[in-house]
Design an enzyme around this catalytic site. Structure first.
Site, short mmCIF file in Angstrom:
data_model
loop_
_atom_site.label_atom_id
_atom_site.label_comp_id
_atom_site.label_asym_id
_atom_site.label_seq_id
_atom_site.Cartn_x
_atom_site.Cartn_y
_atom_site.Cartn_z
CG HIS A 102 17.33 -18.89 8.62
ND1 HIS A 102 18.47 -18.13 8.67
CD2 HIS A 102 16.69 -18.69 9.78
CE1 HIS A 102 18.52 -17.52 9.84
NE2 HIS A 102 17.46 -17.83 10.54
CG ASP A 105 19.46 -18.37 5.24
OD1 ASP A 105 18.97 -17.25 5.14
OD2 ASP A 105 19.72 -18.95 6.32
#
Ligand code: XUL
Ligand code: CO
Length: 438
Positions: A102, A105
């Protein structure tokens, strides 16, 4: 090479089924051929950034327990760059050809969208370098449109048009970097695309907005020339009480209704299937029979807990039946076996990260071999073929080809008097054949 985060652990090797070394593969031999293709190419394993790098092992009752030396808590780009090195060191040592992320992240949230974009650009450049240094490739990217408080009411399905725009901007940026990093695909998981009560929700309007959002994504994909696959990941509940993309059939129905089916495939996750009250093989069959089986998120749940526990997939019946469906539909093309899985809170050492991935990879290797053996054995396939033989000729074939009417069926039934040759479904026999190969 910069500082090592796993200095005591080398590249994980295949040692064969008699090995007792916890840090070795017993069944996953990347070069071994199954049905003429290497296990590496069948399984296309991917490591996830979010659980493996970011998961701290906290729960509602306790703090994180996981030992993760790259998590300094600074929340800076510097910390994110160190984490990227840890990610590539881990993924290289475990021998997975792919990874997934993501956007958030990878790089920290900024105070503004512009600052978040800047952070992401800085770290994604490092990812590009690390990909080229190691040969590890991006399976898919995605946008984390559910953590920030602005997404409290959803992202593309938020009641606020302003929030929709933030979500669109985030997906735009995440698609750009997925493209730049050579991603095989891009995933849409509706983090909070759903509702908790209809008392405050205009469901039709929210679904229309989701349809618009995905059409914008398709248009942008074309604009930037991204050739990877778009995947939708079904999940029925959690975080919202009712997520719109609830299962494979619901996703396909949504995509058809909004004229999006040709642009999307599904990313099927085991634990999500279970939360929907379905088996993984059912979800794969629904996707596969619609020509939309794209990729899988490999994990499993716990029958005694009702939520998305995201455990490493160690159940051989699960992996064998998963691989049976995948082989049936011609294997994974742009998709892979992505470990959307986290170690238990009690498994807090760095070594546990390796042990867990080895357990999952070995379980999938055995599942793949069992599935290939079942296909070679042929008894299960043969049984299914024979079970439907009344459709191959006569009235059956006329019904299938659309030539028969209700009146023809009635004439056939009247002439028969009664159905005489109904046969046993032999479930137990078939289960025991499956057992022979596990
Ligand atoms: C959440 C989940 C996500 C998606 C990517 O349950 O599975 O991690 O896979 O957003
Ligand atoms: Co997932």
């Amino acid at each position: 090479m910069s500082k090592q985060f796993f200095p005591k652990i080398g590249n994980i090797q295949f040692e064969g089924r008699d090995s007792k070394n916890p840090l070795a593969f017993k069944h996953y031999d990347a070069d071994e051929l199954v049905e003429g293709k290497s296990m590496r190419d069948h399984l296309r394993f991917a490591v996830v950034y979010w659980h493996t790098m970011r998961g701290a092992g906290g729960d509602m009752f306790g703090w994180g327990t996981a030992q993760r030396p790259w998590q300094t808590g600074e929340g800076t780009v510097r910390e994110a760059v160190a984490r990227a090195h840890a990610m590539f060191e881990f993924t290289s040592k475990i021998g997975a050809p792919f990874y997934c992320w993501h956007d958030r992240d990878v790089a920290p949230h900024g105070k503004t969208l512009a600052e978040s974009n800047k952070n992401f650009d800085a770290v994604a450049k490092v990812l590009k370098q690390l990909q080229s240094d190691t040969g590890i490739r991006l399976l898919w990217g995605t946008a984390q449109n559910f953590v920030h408080p602005r997404y409290v009411h959803g992202a593309a399905t938020s009641c606020s048009a302003d929030v929709f725009c933030f979500a669109a901007a985030q997906v735009k940026k995440a698609m750009e970097w997925t493209h730049e990093l050579g991603g095989q695909g891009y995933v849409f998981w509706g983090g909070r695309e759903g509702y908790s009560t209809l008392l405050n929700t205009d469901m039709k309007r929210e679904l229309d907005h989701l349809g618009r959002f995905l059409h914008m994504a398709v248009a942008y994909k074309k604009k930037i020339g991204f050739k990877g696959s778009f995947f939708i990941e079904p999940k029925p509940k959690e975080p919202t009480r009712h997520q719109y993309d609830s299962d494979a059939a619901a996703c396909l129905n949504f995509l058809r209704e909004y004229g999006l089916l040709e642009h999307f495939q599904l990313n099927i996750e085991v634990n999500h299937a279970w939360l929907a009250g379905k088996t993984m093989e059912h979800e794969l069959e629904v996707a596969g029979s619609a020509g939309a089986l794209g990729s899988i998120d490999a994990n499993m749940g716990d029958y005694f807990l009702g939520w998305d526990t995201d455990q490493f997939p160690t159940d051989l019946y699960l992996t064998a039946q998963t691989m049976l469906r995948i082989l049936k539909y011609g294997g994974l093309k742009t998709g892979g076996v992505n470990f959307d899985a986290k170690v238990r809170r009690e498994s807090f050492t760095l070594e546990d990260l390796f042990i867990a991935h080895i357990a999952g990879m070995d379980a999938f290797a055995r599942g793949l071999k069992a599935a290939a053996a079942i296909r070679k054995d042929g008894r299960i396939d043969g049984f299914v073929k024979s079970r439907y033989r009344s459709w191959n000729a006569g009235i059956g074939s006329r019904i299938e080809s659309g030539k028969a009417t209700f009146a023809d069926c009635e004439k056939h039934a009247l002439a028969l008097g009664e159905v005489k040759d109904l046969e046993s479904g032999r479930q137990e026999l078939l289960e025991s054949i499956l057992n022979e190969h596990i």
